[in-house]
Design an enzyme around this catalytic site. Structure first.
Site, short mmCIF file in Angstrom:
data_model
loop_
_atom_site.label_atom_id
_atom_site.label_comp_id
_atom_site.label_asym_id
_atom_site.label_seq_id
_atom_site.Cartn_x
_atom_site.Cartn_y
_atom_site.Cartn_z
N TRP A 102 133.12 0.88 -42.56
CA TRP A 102 131.94 1.75 -42.48
C TRP A 102 132.35 3.20 -42.43
O TRP A 102 131.76 4.07 -43.08
CB TRP A 102 131.07 1.37 -41.29
CG TRP A 102 130.55 -0.04 -41.40
CD1 TRP A 102 130.79 -1.06 -40.54
CD2 TRP A 102 129.71 -0.58 -42.44
NE1 TRP A 102 130.17 -2.21 -40.97
CE2 TRP A 102 129.51 -1.94 -42.13
CE3 TRP A 102 129.14 -0.05 -43.59
CZ2 TRP A 102 128.73 -2.78 -42.94
CZ3 TRP A 102 128.38 -0.88 -44.41
CH2 TRP A 102 128.18 -2.22 -44.07
N ASP A 169 128.36 7.32 -35.58
CA ASP A 169 127.69 6.13 -36.09
C ASP A 169 127.77 5.08 -34.97
O ASP A 169 128.83 4.52 -34.71
CB ASP A 169 128.41 5.65 -37.36
CG ASP A 169 127.84 4.34 -37.90
OD1 ASP A 169 126.92 3.77 -37.28
OD2 ASP A 169 128.32 3.88 -38.96
N LYS A 193 121.55 -4.14 -35.84
CA LYS A 193 122.60 -4.78 -35.05
C LYS A 193 122.16 -4.91 -33.60
O LYS A 193 122.20 -5.99 -33.04
CB LYS A 193 123.91 -3.98 -35.14
CG LYS A 193 124.35 -3.60 -36.55
CD LYS A 193 125.04 -4.73 -37.26
CE LYS A 193 125.40 -4.50 -38.72
NZ LYS A 193 125.77 -3.19 -39.18
C1 PLP Z 1 126.21 -2.43 -40.44
C2 PLP Z 1 126.79 -1.09 -40.25
C3 PLP Z 1 126.53 -0.03 -41.13
C4 PLP Z 1 125.69 -0.19 -42.38
O1 PLP Z 1 124.35 -0.28 -42.05
P1 PLP Z 1 123.21 -0.41 -43.18
O2 PLP Z 1 121.98 -0.26 -42.33
O3 PLP Z 1 123.38 -1.73 -43.82
O4 PLP Z 1 123.36 0.71 -44.12
C5 PLP Z 1 127.08 1.21 -40.86
N1 PLP Z 1 127.87 1.40 -39.80
C6 PLP Z 1 128.17 0.41 -38.93
C7 PLP Z 1 129.05 0.68 -37.77
C8 PLP Z 1 127.64 -0.86 -39.14
O5 PLP Z 1 127.93 -1.86 -38.29
#
Ligand code: PLP
Length: 358
Positions: A102, A169, A193
């Site tokens: 990511w 993030d 998540k």
């Molecule tokens: C799943 C995830 C993403 C991507 O998320 P999307 O909503 O599918 O774009 C980005 N960063 C992390 C840390 C993730 O676990």
């Protein structure tokens, strides 16, 4: 219906009571005899949802009016582009720490927008640890980090101290533990998540970092446009935002971050203890960087996988197959997963050892 122990990495488990409330709102929202899905996002009833969904984030993060909260579409992946687009000055530099897939995707987008420096990386060891002790350039526009690496099962247990704006993030560990949110200028998270269903992304930003790039801004990519519009510049993802609100209300009602951090610590400890004790398994990451959200582990003898798979499936466990980049197993212990589910998995691992260990 037998209870399923859902360890899915994402979209992840939601509280049962939230799912019930959400399904009721699909038929009859707020006693309107209308579905939440068929009313205006500008109705009083929905405006209340949006206001509360934004304010509860500030409440849980304990920040004041110098921060704004937005709910946007496009997933965390769109934030990989929106962050540099809104914060990276035309002649400026952005600093990134590369801790996994990511983070790498975030770096790729930032490079399209401007000068981007990767100041630390754990790619040399397949991202199985968190780099430490790196220099943070004092003249960069911001430092971007990923608090929890969903795929590799590593997590930052200490955040870098930085004089430049810190961007994080937090998609896979938001609201799982206490963080000092005031140390961050921008936090974003795809909801699916740990804070709700797929379809909405939460962005919390400190207002003083915005409006400095010198770039002509496309409206839909401009945080200031979304802030001014109260996250309703265009039609927002109404249902995912509502279910996110319900999930955060569930968290708050049960005791908030202090409560869930205790539960999450107990779950992670129970599972890592078993991985370390059990002669058939081993953990994949540096011990001090282990994630309390995504626990990755492998079998010493991969040829026993079919046998292990049979046992956990019989125990109504779901979603522990590892990501294809790591293989083996990954148990995601998001907020809504009860300790009881971890205990069931630990029992299965012990039973498996009795059968196949020597
Ligand atoms: C799943 C995830 C993403 C991507 O998320 P999307 O909503 O599918 O774009 C980005 N960063 C992390 C840390 C993730 O676990």
């Amino acid at each position: 219906m037998n209870k399923v122990h859902n360890f899915s990495a994402g979209p992840g488990i939601l509280p049962q009571e939230v799912l019930k409330q959400a399904s009721e709102a699909c038929i009859n929202f707020d006693n309107l005899n209308l579905s939440l899905l068929e009313i205006s996002h500008r109705s009083k009833n929905y405006e209340k949802v949006m206001d509360e969904a934004r304010s509860i984030v500030k409440e849980l993060f304990e920040v004041g009016d110098d921060y704004e909260v937005m709910y946007l579409g496009g997933g965390a992946s769109l934030q990989f582009a929106m962050v540099p687009y809104n914060l990276l000055r035309e002649n400026g530099t952005a600093a990134y720490v590369n801790t996994g897939v990511w983070a790498s995707k975030a770096i790729k987008e930032a490079k399209m927008i401007g000068n981007t420096k990767v100041i630390a990386s754990s790619e040399d060891k397949k991202f199985n640890y968190i780099p430490k002790g790196y220099e943070i350039p004092a003249d960069a526009d911001y430092l971007h980090i990923t608090s929890n690496n969903t795929i590799y099962g590593t997590q930052l247990h200490n955040f870098p101290k930085s004089s430049i704006p810190l961007v994080c993030d937090m998609s896979s560990d938001i609201f799982s533990r206490k963080v000092n949110a005031k140390d961050f200028s921008l936090i974003y998270a795809g909801a699916q998540k740990n804070m709700g269903p797929a379809g909405s992304t939460m962005v919390m930003v400190k207002k003083d970092v915005l409006g400095k790039t010198g770039r002509k801004m496309l409206s839909m990519l401009d945080y200031q446009v979304h802030i001014k519009g109260g996250s309703m510049y265009n039609t927002p993802p109404v249902f995912p935002i509502y279910v996110t609100l319900l999930t955060l209300q569930w968290l708050k009602k049960n005791g908030g971050i202090a409560w869930i951090e205790g539960v999450n610590n107990a779950k992670a400890q129970a599972l890592y203890n078993e991985i370390d004790r059990n002669s058939l398994f081993y953990g994949t990451t540096a011990v001090e960087d282990r994630s309390k959200m995504n626990v990755c582990f492998l079998l010493h003898k991969p040829e026993l996988e079919t046998e292990f798979d049979k046992l956990w499936k019989e125990a109504n466990i779901s979603g522990i197959r590892g990501h294809r980049d790591v293989g083996g197993y990954r148990a995601s212990l998001y907020n809504a997963l009860p300790l009881e589910s971890v205990n069931v998995l630990v029992d299965v691992m012990q039973h498996f050892e009795k059968k196949f260990g020597q």
